[in-house]
Design an enzyme around this catalytic site. Structure first.
Site, short mmCIF file in Angstrom:
data_model
loop_
_atom_site.label_atom_id
_atom_site.label_comp_id
_atom_site.label_asym_id
_atom_site.label_seq_id
_atom_site.Cartn_x
_atom_site.Cartn_y
_atom_site.Cartn_z
N ASN A 124 -0.16 10.46 8.68
CA ASN A 124 -1.33 9.82 9.26
C ASN A 124 -2.48 10.77 9.53
O ASN A 124 -3.58 10.34 9.81
CB ASN A 124 -0.95 9.07 10.54
CG ASN A 124 -0.35 7.73 10.20
OD1 ASN A 124 -1.05 6.82 9.78
ND2 ASN A 124 0.96 7.61 10.36
N THR B 144 -1.72 -3.01 7.48
CA THR B 144 -1.63 -4.45 7.59
C THR B 144 -0.22 -4.94 7.35
O THR B 144 0.47 -4.45 6.48
CB THR B 144 -2.56 -5.12 6.56
OG1 THR B 144 -3.85 -4.60 6.73
CG2 THR B 144 -2.60 -6.61 6.75
N THR C 8 0.87 -1.18 0.00
CA THR C 8 0.00 0.00 0.00
C THR C 8 0.91 1.23 0.00
O THR C 8 1.20 1.78 -1.05
CB THR C 8 -0.95 0.00 1.22
OG1 THR C 8 -0.20 -0.21 2.41
CG2 THR C 8 -2.01 -1.07 1.07
N THR D 122 -9.93 9.89 4.57
CA THR D 122 -10.74 8.75 4.07
C THR D 122 -11.42 9.12 2.77
O THR D 122 -11.92 10.20 2.61
CB THR D 122 -11.83 8.38 5.09
OG1 THR D 122 -12.39 9.56 5.62
CG2 THR D 122 -11.24 7.53 6.17
N LYS E 263 4.55 -7.25 3.29
CA LYS E 263 4.26 -5.82 3.26
C LYS E 263 4.06 -5.33 4.68
O LYS E 263 3.65 -6.07 5.57
CB LYS E 263 3.07 -5.51 2.35
CG LYS E 263 1.72 -5.72 2.96
CD LYS E 263 0.80 -4.56 2.65
CE LYS E 263 0.68 -3.66 3.84
NZ LYS E 263 0.54 -2.28 3.65
N GLU F 91 7.07 4.55 6.71
CA GLU F 91 7.08 5.94 6.23
C GLU F 91 7.23 6.87 7.41
O GLU F 91 6.64 6.69 8.46
CB GLU F 91 5.79 6.25 5.47
CG GLU F 91 5.87 5.81 4.02
CD GLU F 91 4.72 6.36 3.21
OE1 GLU F 91 4.41 7.54 3.35
OE2 GLU F 91 4.14 5.59 2.44
#
Lengths: 401, 401
Positions: free
Chosen positions: B396, B187, B150, B401, B176, B273
């Site tokens: 973050n 995840t 992702t 969304t 990942k 990140e």
């Protein structure tokens, strides 16, 4: 009926306070003294961190033995991880203060806040003590409130009055925060005083109850300090019959104590540096109080939940994640989540529709209330917290020892 | 003797893989398939979050029953909190993949990673499946590794070979991460394959052991995902006698598995990140393994410890605070702390002297090792973590969304 009044901790008869600059910090007041005449019974609650600062150890010891005459507090240096030398510095300060006040050394309590692991500049404090004694006054609450601050933006004080059977009682307090927001400036302190006449173990009981509902229900970053303490002095100057049982007079006092501690706790969260939002997280419908607590703390301390608030993003998937990772009984298909009065999730399913714009609007507010219903039982709890901002990280990383 | 080799997961005989773009994400590959011919026994470990994604539920179910033919993975959408519809989407994808591969639907495992609470774009995946089947190749490991990402900056794959009694065995994996670093892109996935012939429950045992020493020992932010899984396929193509006991052949396999999972776990932390440092925290001298674990996690997840690393500030007072707040047996007067080979604290007392400049130098490195000795017993543990940067918070909070 509780009435907020001005005057802070020195609104209480018999309480004098003062705050001066002695040079521990580069600028600003850094030494405070709160004195009770007559000596007061005292109750205290202390950090559960196993690493304890030296003044905290000394206060734990002194508070057992004597009526309390005074609390000496310095900011700018935590006197923590300073070993036997740090403890003897604390003892010396208690003795010297006792001498000035013609009291037993054990009638003096001590608190410090500031950098951990640096030697306390003892001479500066000793040299300044006579001026501090002179500065004591029945209007000195504010000066004391200022002198206990480290990186707080504003001083925190509150006082209330209440009547009971024709008599007026007083309770005042000062506090500093907040949640380890500035590196090593890491202590929540609160000092309270009242003229209510109450038996010592009942005062301890009342203080514990009040703190459990206030200071123990706030979290900024989940880190707990080595220096935290809450002390309440009760000098009995109201001369009511000493209260030894949980009667009506006690209940009125508890209400006043709850009021002051809750207000001061909220002020601590609201003044967190780098904080942009005040968040209330209420968990209801839990199977047990422990479950409610675990879910509330998991949400309040989740970096992803906190950054979502900072980003003003109604990202409820993160809330579900944080609820699901808590050490608590949880059924994902029964979880409902609301912010303010808007349902985001109902029994595990997203409430779709026109809510998104409304949710964004709520997340842009400065104060946000989250209600999580686990729909498993009747236990509930509430926690107050903040968002996590880039400013928090900047402050906590740019400050160098 | 373990040798790292190129080729990733498809270095393993009988394993084909592919990765394509089907349009779930705005750009980049987002659909991967790993196929084993012959069908393989499989073992799996899954997120302990009580909120579980639908593909994870399906995989938990399927992995019990059949040999595994394939693992279908999509990125960009977690298919989590999507209710019965999400589960039936997962079922439909398993059935369709099974049809293309002429297998039982329960021979298909599923994984998803991406946004929580959004409906899976089923038609896009269904439409893309035939191309994905065509794209399968014994060189497709890298494409699959890319398609499961992702917000990872780089794909993560590793393969090893080892010899045992004249025979060569293979083990490869893709992963990942990393630690809920991008909102809802949350995840940790890892898929492993080997041609080693091993009994199923022993494979599960070996995988658990390897994961406990690798993926379960990394933490970025303490948040645990709803979609995490680690799957290992073993197709037995090496045709060694099936290993059913912890013999020497098993030990060689365990060593290879440990090597690959640990390397992939470190890659996950290093690719976080916003992360600027890779931190190893080793706690020794604990009274119990549980104590060692609690102290290590308290340090690894403390915001103040993490921001100190980001600020390159050897602020050991924060370390003492984080050790003291852990739910563990700790004696502050016995704690020693070292970074790399420099002692900062010895038996609770600061090691003063010329260390400060040296300590600052160590804190400026990209990889830092912290050793905490509790001096209370013989239990120890290690955890790998990262610093906490303004970039983490920015990423973050700015992702909406």
């Amino acid at each position: 009926m509780i009435r907020e009044v001005t005057g802070g901790i020195t609104v209480v008869p018999g309480i004098k306070a003062g705050g001066i600059q002695c040079g521990i910090k580069e600028a600003g007041k850094d030494l405070a003294l709160i004195v009770s005449d007559p000596p007061a019974i005292s109750a205290g609650l202390f950090s559960r961190n196993k690493v304890q600062a030296e003044p905290l150890k000394l206060t734990l010891d002194h508070i057992k033995y004597e009526l309390t005459r005074a609390i000496l507090v310095n900011s700018g240096n935590a006197n923590c991880c300073t070993g036997p030398e740090g403890y003897s510095h604390a003892q010396e300060l208690a003795s010297l203060t006792a001498k000035y006040l013609q009291a037993d050394p054990r009638a003096i309590l001590l608190a410090s806040t500031g950098i951990i692991g640096k030697k306390l500049p003892l001479e500066k404090i000793k040299t300044a003590l006579p001026s501090l004694i002179k500065a004591l006054s029945p209007e000195g609450g504010r000066a004391a409130a200022e002198a206990i601050l480290t990186t707080d933006k504003t001083s925190k004080e509150l006082a209330v009055e209440w009547n009971y059977r024709g008599q007026t009682f007083h309770l005042g307090g000062i506090a500093k925060g907040a949640g380890m927001i500035q590196p090593d400036m890491a202590t929540m302190l609160c000092f309270l005083a009242t003229d209510f006449n109450i038996e010592r173990s009942l005062l301890q009981y009342a203080l514990k109850k009040a703190v459990d509902k206030s200071f123990n229900r706030i979290t900024i970053d989940g880190d707990t300090s080595t220096n935290d303490m809450v002390i309440c002095l009760a000098n009995g100057l109201a001369r009511n019959e000493r209260v030894c049982t949980k009667n009506q007079a006690y209940r009125a006092f508890q209400e006043a104590l709850d009021h002051v501690t809750l207000a001061l706790a909220h002020l601590i969260v609201q003044d967190g540096e780098g904080i942009t939002k005040f968040i209330e997280i209420r968990v209801v419908g839990a199977a047990t109080p422990r479950d409610a607590e675990a879910v509330a703390r998991s949400l309040a301390n989740s970096l992803l939940v906190k950054t979502a608030f900072f980003g003003e993003d109604p990202n409820w998937g993160r809330f579900m994640m944080a609820i699901g990772k808590a050490e608590a009984r949880v059924n994902p298909n029964k979880i409902s989540i609301a912010v303010d009065d808007l349902n985001l999730v109902q029994q595990g399913i997203a409430v779709l529709g026109a809510w998104e714009e409304k949710a964004r609007e709520i997340f842009r507010k400065k104060e946000i209330r989250v209600v999580v219903d686990l729909n498993l039982g009747r236990a509930e709890t509430v926690i107050w917290t903040s968002d996590l901002s880039t400013e928090y990280v900047r402050l906590n990383s740019q400050y160098l020892t």
